[in-house]
Motif scaffolding. Structure first.
Motif, PDB file in Angstrom:
ATOM      1  N   ASP A   1      56.494  29.224  43.714  1.00 33.11           N
ATOM      2  CA  ASP A   1      56.118  27.825  43.551  1.00 33.11           C
ATOM      3  C   ASP A   1      55.023  27.622  42.510  1.00 33.11           C
ATOM      4  OD1 ASP A   1      57.893  27.279  45.646  1.00 33.11           O
ATOM      5  OD2 ASP A   1      56.321  27.582  47.161  1.00 33.11           O
ATOM      6  N   LEU A   2      54.681  28.678  41.775  1.00 34.91           N
ATOM      7  CA  LEU A   2      53.573  28.603  40.821  1.00 34.91           C
ATOM      8  C   LEU A   2      54.073  28.714  39.383  1.00 34.91           C
ATOM      9  CD1 LEU A   2      50.983  30.955  42.583  1.00 34.91           C
ATOM     10  CD2 LEU A   2      51.125  28.471  42.697  1.00 34.91           C
ATOM     11  N   PRO A   3      53.334  28.148  38.437  1.00 37.07           N
ATOM     12  CA  PRO A   3      53.688  28.328  37.014  1.00 37.07           C
ATOM     13  C   PRO A   3      53.481  29.778  36.610  1.00 37.07           C
ATOM     14  CG  PRO A   3      51.533  27.300  37.222  1.00 37.07           C
ATOM     15  CD  PRO A   3      52.117  27.336  38.605  1.00 37.07           C
TER      16      PRO A   3
ATOM     17  N   GLY B   1      30.685  33.419  37.707  1.00 32.91           N
ATOM     18  CA  GLY B   1      29.637  33.520  36.705  1.00 32.91           C
ATOM     19  C   GLY B   1      29.342  32.233  35.970  1.00 32.91           C
ATOM     20  N   GLY B   2      29.976  31.117  36.367  1.00 34.18           N
ATOM     21  CA  GLY B   2      29.804  29.870  35.621  1.00 34.18           C
ATOM     22  C   GLY B   2      29.683  28.646  36.511  1.00 34.18           C
ATOM     23  N   PRO B   3      29.564  27.467  35.908  1.00 34.94           N
ATOM     24  CA  PRO B   3      29.435  26.212  36.650  1.00 34.94           C
ATOM     25  C   PRO B   3      30.787  25.688  37.107  1.00 34.94           C
ATOM     26  CG  PRO B   3      29.368  25.760  34.315  1.00 34.94           C
ATOM     27  CD  PRO B   3      29.474  27.254  34.446  1.00 34.94           C
ATOM     28  N   GLU B   4      30.781  24.564  37.805  1.00 36.33           N
ATOM     29  CA  GLU B   4      32.027  23.930  38.225  1.00 36.33           C
ATOM     30  C   GLU B   4      32.849  23.550  36.991  1.00 36.33           C
ATOM     31  OE1 GLU B   4      33.075  19.589  39.927  1.00 36.33           O
ATOM     32  OE2 GLU B   4      31.977  20.862  41.371  1.00 36.33           O
ATOM     33  N   ALA B   5      34.163  23.733  37.095  1.00 33.26           N
ATOM     34  CA  ALA B   5      35.035  23.451  35.948  1.00 33.26           C
ATOM     35  C   ALA B   5      36.395  23.006  36.446  1.00 33.26           C
ATOM     36  CB  ALA B   5      35.178  24.689  35.068  1.00 33.26           C
ATOM     37  N   LEU B   6      36.981  22.036  35.755  1.00 35.00           N
ATOM     38  CA  LEU B   6      38.332  21.581  36.068  1.00 35.00           C
ATOM     39  C   LEU B   6      39.305  22.364  35.205  1.00 35.00           C
ATOM     40  CD1 LEU B   6      40.304  19.691  37.480  1.00 35.00           C
ATOM     41  CD2 LEU B   6      39.913  18.020  35.650  1.00 35.00           C
ATOM     42  N   GLY B   7      40.111  23.189  35.859  1.00 38.07           N
ATOM     43  CA  GLY B   7      41.076  24.004  35.145  1.00 38.07           C
ATOM     44  C   GLY B   7      42.432  23.328  35.058  1.00 38.07           C
ATOM     45  N   SER B   8      43.417  24.087  34.655  1.00 38.58           N
ATOM     46  CA  SER B   8      44.770  23.552  34.516  1.00 38.58           C
ATOM     47  C   SER B   8      45.407  23.328  35.881  1.00 38.58           C
ATOM     48  CB  SER B   8      45.628  24.514  33.690  1.00 38.58           C
ATOM     49  OG  SER B   8      45.692  25.778  34.323  1.00 38.58           O
ATOM     50  N   TYR B   9      46.467  22.526  35.892  1.00 39.24           N
ATOM     51  CA  TYR B   9      47.267  22.229  37.084  1.00 39.24           C
ATOM     52  C   TYR B   9      46.450  21.564  38.194  1.00 39.24           C
ATOM     53  CZ  TYR B   9      49.861  25.766  34.527  1.00 39.24           C
ATOM     54  OH  TYR B   9      50.478  26.481  33.534  1.00 39.24           O
ATOM     55  N   GLY B  10      45.368  20.887  37.823  1.00 37.24           N
ATOM     56  CA  GLY B  10      44.585  20.136  38.798  1.00 37.24           C
ATOM     57  C   GLY B  10      43.664  20.968  39.661  1.00 37.24           C
ATOM     58  N   ILE B  11      43.479  22.246  39.345  1.00 42.73           N
ATOM     59  CA  ILE B  11      42.606  23.112  40.151  1.00 42.73           C
ATOM     60  C   ILE B  11      41.156  22.941  39.712  1.00 42.73           C
ATOM     61  CG2 ILE B  11      42.063  25.481  40.812  1.00 42.73           C
ATOM     62  CD1 ILE B  11      44.966  26.208  40.317  1.00 42.73           C
TER      63      ILE B  11
ATOM     64  N   LEU C   1      58.385  15.254  31.249  1.00 40.91           N
ATOM     65  CA  LEU C   1      56.974  15.630  31.201  1.00 40.91           C
ATOM     66  C   LEU C   1      56.268  15.279  32.498  1.00 40.91           C
ATOM     67  CD1 LEU C   1      54.654  16.747  29.491  1.00 40.91           C
ATOM     68  CD2 LEU C   1      54.257  14.421  28.658  1.00 40.91           C
ATOM     69  N   ILE C   2      56.555  14.077  33.027  1.00 39.68           N
ATOM     70  CA  ILE C   2      55.929  13.659  34.293  1.00 39.68           C
ATOM     71  C   ILE C   2      56.382  14.557  35.429  1.00 39.68           C
ATOM     72  CG2 ILE C   2      55.818  11.799  35.987  1.00 39.68           C
ATOM     73  CD1 ILE C   2      56.036   9.820  33.680  1.00 39.68           C
ATOM     74  N   ALA C   3      57.680  14.887  35.451  1.00 40.32           N
ATOM     75  CA  ALA C   3      58.204  15.755  36.517  1.00 40.32           C
ATOM     76  C   ALA C   3      57.575  17.129  36.465  1.00 40.32           C
ATOM     77  CB  ALA C   3      59.729  15.869  36.392  1.00 40.32           C
ATOM     78  N   THR C   4      57.416  17.657  35.238  1.00 34.27           N
ATOM     79  CA  THR C   4      56.806  18.982  35.087  1.00 34.27           C
ATOM     80  C   THR C   4      55.349  18.966  35.537  1.00 34.27           C
ATOM     81  OG1 THR C   4      58.257  19.471  33.232  1.00 34.27           O
ATOM     82  CG2 THR C   4      56.272  20.821  33.447  1.00 34.27           C
ATOM     83  N   THR C   5      54.633  17.888  35.155  1.00 34.19           N
ATOM     84  CA  THR C   5      53.229  17.780  35.548  1.00 34.19           C
ATOM     85  C   THR C   5      53.086  17.720  37.057  1.00 34.19           C
ATOM     86  OG1 THR C   5      52.753  16.634  33.477  1.00 34.19           O
ATOM     87  CG2 THR C   5      51.127  16.427  35.239  1.00 34.19           C
ATOM     88  N   GLN C   6      53.965  16.920  37.696  1.00 31.02           N
ATOM     89  CA  GLN C   6      53.908  16.809  39.147  1.00 31.02           C
ATOM     90  C   GLN C   6      54.293  18.123  39.815  1.00 31.02           C
ATOM     91  OE1 GLN C   6      56.478  13.457  39.903  1.00 31.02           O
ATOM     92  NE2 GLN C   6      54.832  11.948  39.607  1.00 31.02           N
ATOM     93  N   LYS C   7      55.256  18.833  39.238  1.00 25.50           N
ATOM     94  CA  LYS C   7      55.714  20.089  39.825  1.00 25.50           C
ATOM     95  C   LYS C   7      54.590  21.106  39.872  1.00 25.50           C
ATOM     96  CE  LYS C   7      59.064  23.811  39.157  1.00 25.50           C
ATOM     97  NZ  LYS C   7      60.161  24.324  38.305  1.00 25.50           N
ATOM     98  N   TRP C   8      53.772  21.147  38.800  1.00 21.47           N
ATOM     99  CA  TRP C   8      52.711  22.136  38.738  1.00 21.47           C
ATOM    100  C   TRP C   8      51.334  21.577  39.109  1.00 21.47           C
ATOM    101  CZ3 TRP C   8      55.365  26.095  39.153  1.00 21.47           C
ATOM    102  CH2 TRP C   8      56.438  26.418  38.329  1.00 21.47           C
ATOM    103  N   ASN C   9      51.320  20.418  39.784  1.00 22.54           N
ATOM    104  CA  ASN C   9      50.042  19.895  40.251  1.00 22.54           C
ATOM    105  C   ASN C   9      49.659  20.629  41.537  1.00 22.54           C
ATOM    106  OD1 ASN C   9      47.799  18.497  40.978  1.00 22.54           O
ATOM    107  ND2 ASN C   9      48.724  16.461  40.854  1.00 22.54           N
ATOM    108  N   LEU C  10      48.707  21.550  41.399  1.00 23.96           N
ATOM    109  CA  LEU C  10      48.354  22.443  42.507  1.00 23.96           C
ATOM    110  C   LEU C  10      47.099  22.010  43.247  1.00 23.96           C
ATOM    111  CD1 LEU C  10      48.952  25.801  40.589  1.00 23.96           C
ATOM    112  CD2 LEU C  10      50.593  24.492  41.945  1.00 23.96           C
TER     113      LEU C  10
END
Length: 293
Positions: free
Chosen positions: A196-198, A36-46, A16-25
């Motif tokens: 290199d992307l999910p 059309g919206g406010p600031e938001a934290l999306g998936s993969y650290g974006i 799980l940690i390896a997968t999270t680090q792999k897709w930390n973008l």
């Protein structure tokens, strides 16, 4: 004492940690906008910045949907959008290198294909032609992402092998198409390659809406136990009143039937009981007279 579950648990956590680090973008983001919206934290650290664009209209009509085929952290991105009656664009200044543009879409208004169709152009090159979000996502209220790789080198930008002059900015244009208005829910420009992307969200399959053991064949009759569920009969209030409270030539009035069922036995009982009661009364009176005499 050894725990037989310890090793599998450690392997799971490590994976799980390896997968999270792999897709930390997070460190690969050049620009990302929650359109059309406010600031938001999306998936993969974006982190998607708030949208201060002044072209077109911002909308949050999508807040009524949960976008089940998307990453949970990206739901907020698909719930807002920017659309325009004319073509509009975003500009992102970047230098030489390899990049991937992630475009995020969702259809939250139309209910059929071919009702919203438009194009996406990158620096005047049509990278996506006749985009129908409803068709691509598999329906209304589902996410659809598009990855567009590009290379910038020697004052040229190359998109899908097509080169054009580059003047220091990536221009992402949502161009008016054959049906309705162009729109976008969010986008991100990342360094690197598509490999290199999910993977993007899988399109919704309408067949998933039916039970796994329910097969649909064209022209096949609906089973009896499901016929009523798929073909509900709606009775208006006035029709229900007519059915319950009035008799027709082919049916009896339920109130009249109920009355005839109990009146006849009562009449018969009275006809029989009254003479018997009168005879018993006379007999009792005669016996009393005899005793007195």
């Amino acid at each position: 004492m050894r725990c037989p579950l310890l090793l599998p648990l450690l392997l799971f956590v490590t994976s799980l940690i390896a997968t999270t680090q792999k897709w930390n973008l997070r460190d690969r983001v050049v620009a990302a906008i929650n359109c059309g919206g406010p600031e938001a934290l999306g998936s993969y650290g974006i982190t998607y910045a708030a949208d201060y664009h002044d072209e077109g209209q911002a909308s949050d009509v999508g807040v009524q949907y949960s976008f089940n085929n998307a990453e949970n952290d990206d739901v907020e991105i698909y719930q807002t959008e920017r659309w325009s009656k004319e073509s509009f664009d975003y500009e992102v200044p970047v230098g030489d290198g390899e990049y991937v543009i992630i475009l995020k879409f969702s259809e939250v208004y139309f209910q059929r294909v071919q009702e919203k169709v438009f194009n996406v152009r990158i620096n005047s090159y049509t990278a996506v032609k006749n985009l129908d979000i409803y068709e691509a996502a598999g329906g209304r209220g589902y996410a659809h992402d598009i990855y567009i790789p590009l290379v910038i080198k020697d004052k040229k930008i190359s998109v899908n092998g097509h080169k054009k002059d580059y003047k220091g900015k990536i221009v992402i244009e949502f161009a008016k198409g054959p049906h309705d208005n162009p729109k976008v829910n969010g986008f991100a420009v990342l360094r690197g390659k598509v490999e290199d992307l999910p993977p993007p969200p899988a399109p919704h399959d309408p067949e998933d809406d039916f039970p796994s053991d329910f097969d649909i064949e064209e022209g096949a009759p609906i089973p009896n136990d499901l016929e009523e569920e798929f073909n509900p009969q709606i009775i208006r209030g006035d029709e229900m009143d007519d059915e319950v409270f009035s008799a027709t030539s082919k049916s009896e009035n339920p109130f009249e039937k109920e009355s005839s069922d109990w009146v006849l036995p009562v009449i018969v009982m009275l006809i029989v009981f009254i003479p018997i009661a009168y005879i018993l009364h006379l007999y009792t009176m005669n016996r009393q007279k005899e005793k007195r005499s």
